[in-house]
Motif scaffolding. Structure first.
Motif, PDB file in Angstrom:
ATOM      1  N   ALA A 144       0.839  -1.202   0.000  1.00  0.00           N
ATOM      2  CA  ALA A 144       0.000   0.000   0.000  1.00  0.00           C
ATOM      3  C   ALA A 144       0.868   1.244   0.000  1.00  0.00           C
ATOM      4  O   ALA A 144       2.025   1.221   0.438  1.00  0.00           O
ATOM      5  CB  ALA A 144      -0.930   0.017   1.217  1.00  0.00           C
ATOM      6  N   TRP A 145       0.307   2.339  -0.487  1.00  0.00           N
ATOM      7  CA  TRP A 145       0.988   3.623  -0.378  1.00  0.00           C
ATOM      8  C   TRP A 145       1.041   4.038   1.083  1.00  0.00           C
ATOM      9  O   TRP A 145       0.077   3.844   1.826  1.00  0.00           O
ATOM     10  CB  TRP A 145       0.237   4.706  -1.158  1.00  0.00           C
ATOM     11  N   ASP A 150       5.099  10.215   3.803  1.00  0.00           N
ATOM     12  CA  ASP A 150       6.286   9.950   3.005  1.00  0.00           C
ATOM     13  C   ASP A 150       5.982   9.981   1.512  1.00  0.00           C
ATOM     14  O   ASP A 150       6.808   9.545   0.699  1.00  0.00           O
ATOM     15  CB  ASP A 150       6.875   8.584   3.357  1.00  0.00           C
ATOM     16  N   CYS A 151       4.812  10.477   1.140  1.00  0.00           N
ATOM     17  CA  CYS A 151       4.390  10.484  -0.255  1.00  0.00           C
ATOM     18  C   CYS A 151       4.094  11.904  -0.729  1.00  0.00           C
ATOM     19  O   CYS A 151       3.279  12.609  -0.121  1.00  0.00           O
ATOM     20  CB  CYS A 151       3.131   9.633  -0.441  1.00  0.00           C
ATOM     21  N   PRO A 203       8.226   6.172  -7.433  1.00  0.00           N
ATOM     22  CA  PRO A 203       7.966   7.520  -7.947  1.00  0.00           C
ATOM     23  C   PRO A 203       6.892   7.522  -9.026  1.00  0.00           C
ATOM     24  O   PRO A 203       6.762   6.575  -9.799  1.00  0.00           O
ATOM     25  CB  PRO A 203       9.325   7.937  -8.516  1.00  0.00           C
ATOM     26  N   TRP A 204       6.127   8.609  -9.045  1.00  0.00           N
ATOM     27  CA  TRP A 204       5.156   8.834 -10.117  1.00  0.00           C
ATOM     28  C   TRP A 204       5.793   9.789 -11.109  1.00  0.00           C
ATOM     29  O   TRP A 204       6.103  10.932 -10.771  1.00  0.00           O
ATOM     30  CB  TRP A 204       3.866   9.437  -9.579  1.00  0.00           C
ATOM     31  N   LEU A 253       7.351  14.866 -11.371  1.00  0.00           N
ATOM     32  CA  LEU A 253       7.957  13.790 -10.605  1.00  0.00           C
ATOM     33  C   LEU A 253       7.508  13.891  -9.158  1.00  0.00           C
ATOM     34  O   LEU A 253       7.795  14.880  -8.485  1.00  0.00           O
ATOM     35  CB  LEU A 253       9.481  13.853 -10.682  1.00  0.00           C
ATOM     36  N   LEU A 254       6.778  12.879  -8.692  1.00  0.00           N
ATOM     37  CA  LEU A 254       6.328  12.816  -7.309  1.00  0.00           C
ATOM     38  C   LEU A 254       7.015  11.620  -6.650  1.00  0.00           C
ATOM     39  O   LEU A 254       6.877  10.477  -7.116  1.00  0.00           O
ATOM     40  CB  LEU A 254       4.815  12.640  -7.218  1.00  0.00           C
ATOM     41  N   HIS A 255       7.777  11.879  -5.601  1.00  0.00           N
ATOM     42  CA  HIS A 255       8.448  10.809  -4.874  1.00  0.00           C
ATOM     43  C   HIS A 255       7.467  10.209  -3.856  1.00  0.00           C
ATOM     44  O   HIS A 255       6.935  10.916  -2.999  1.00  0.00           O
ATOM     45  CB  HIS A 255       9.692  11.336  -4.161  1.00  0.00           C
ATOM     46  N   ASN A 256       7.245   8.919  -3.968  1.00  0.00           N
ATOM     47  CA  ASN A 256       6.303   8.237  -3.081  1.00  0.00           C
ATOM     48  C   ASN A 256       6.914   6.959  -2.542  1.00  0.00           C
ATOM     49  O   ASN A 256       7.769   6.347  -3.189  1.00  0.00           O
ATOM     50  CB  ASN A 256       5.013   7.896  -3.837  1.00  0.00           C
ATOM     51  N   THR A 257       6.463   6.568  -1.375  1.00  0.00           N
ATOM     52  CA  THR A 257       6.901   5.333  -0.750  1.00  0.00           C
ATOM     53  C   THR A 257       5.737   4.367  -0.642  1.00  0.00           C
ATOM     54  O   THR A 257       4.637   4.737  -0.236  1.00  0.00           O
ATOM     55  CB  THR A 257       7.476   5.594   0.648  1.00  0.00           C
ATOM     56  N   CYS A 258       6.004   3.137  -1.021  1.00  0.00           N
ATOM     57  CA  CYS A 258       5.043   2.055  -0.836  1.00  0.00           C
ATOM     58  C   CYS A 258       5.649   1.087   0.180  1.00  0.00           C
ATOM     59  O   CYS A 258       6.865   0.931   0.243  1.00  0.00           O
ATOM     60  CB  CYS A 258       4.819   1.354  -2.179  1.00  0.00           C
TER      61      CYS A 258
END
Length: 266
Positions: A144-145, A150-151, A203-204, A253-258
């Motif tokens: 999950a995100w 952190d997203c 990342p998105w 660019l969106l930095h995301n953590t899963c």
């Protein structure tokens, strides 16, 4: 025992069907690093059966099938399940509800759920069903995100939520499944042996605003927001939400953590 009543797409699946092709072409791949991490952790042997709950357009199952895994998928959207079937014809893809999984007991080496468990009407029941269809010694993996702090996508999630119709809320009804400790506890309470959560960078990336909006407006929640607030307002809101992540070349660019958590049956 398996519930043998007919299983069809759920009402929630209709929202995910609205822009299924945009989801498949743009947004689905944002979770690709987590697919790889889970597949490398589980290392199913060729021929091992794996079920993906909330399989969407079948990105994970297609990746697994390329390694010889015997894949099945379940999704609330008949349209997305149909796309998954087209992409991996050898797989068994069905439309239905993860609270009533239409597969036999003790069928799978592993059951996975990527950003789908929180859409279950009853997440604890969905975990029970996943346990039922998994073999003894098999695995259940939830991804999950989150934590959402952190997203970079947090503003998108919050702003989109603000455009959706309000629903009655009773305290305790909706566990926060973006919190790894909550997911760990849910799996532990179901009697599973649970490994520590692992963080995966997902990342998105979008080459331009048009592509970003195709992806971000393709989700089920976006479809609900559009039906409630109108396309123009949702487009404007989402454009503003992601504006801090626009780069000089016009890309985003969106930095995301899963996070991923794997549990094992006794």
């Amino acid at each position: 025992m398996a519930d043998d009543r007919p299983v069809t797409a759920t009402p929630a699946g209709e929202h995910w069907s609205t822009h299924a092709r945009d989801w498949t072409d743009v947004q689905e791949r944002t979770i690709h690093p987590a697919w790889l991490a889970v597949l490398n952790e589980l290392t199913p042997a060729p021929g091992e059966p794996v079920l993906d709950l909330g399989c969407g357009a079948g990105g994970f199952t297609r990746l697994a099938a390329r390694r010889g895994v015997k894949v099945s998928g379940l999704d609330a959207s008949a349209t997305l399940a149909g796309i998954a079937r087209t992409r991996t014809p050898a797989g068994d893809f069905r439309a239905g509800d993860m609270n009533r999984i239409p597969f036999p007991d003790a069928e799978f080496f592993a059951v996975t759920a990527f950003n789908s468990l929180h859409f279950a009407q009853d997440p604890a029941r969905a975990v029970e069903e996943a346990i039922r269809v998994a073999r003894p010694g098999g695995h259940i993996t939830i991804a999950a995100w989150g934590p959402l702090t952190d997203c970079d996508a947090l503003a998108y999630f919050l702003d989109l939520g603000g455009l959706m119709p309000s629903t009655p809320h009773r305290p305790g009804d909706s566990p926060d499944l973006t919190d790894p400790t909550v997911v760990h506890r849910l799996l532990s309470q179901a009697g599973l042996t649970v490994a520590a959560a692992r963080a995966v960078d997902c990342p998105w990336r979008y080459p331009d605003l048009k592509t970003a909006l195709r992806g971000l407006l393709s989700t089920g929640p976006a479809a609900i927001a559009i039906a409630h607030a109108g396309l123009a307002e949702v487009r404007e809101t989402v454009t503003e939400s992601i504006s801090p992540y626009r780069r000089l070349d016009g890309s985003y660019l969106l930095h995301n953590t899963c996070f991923t958590i794997t549990a094992t049956l006794a």
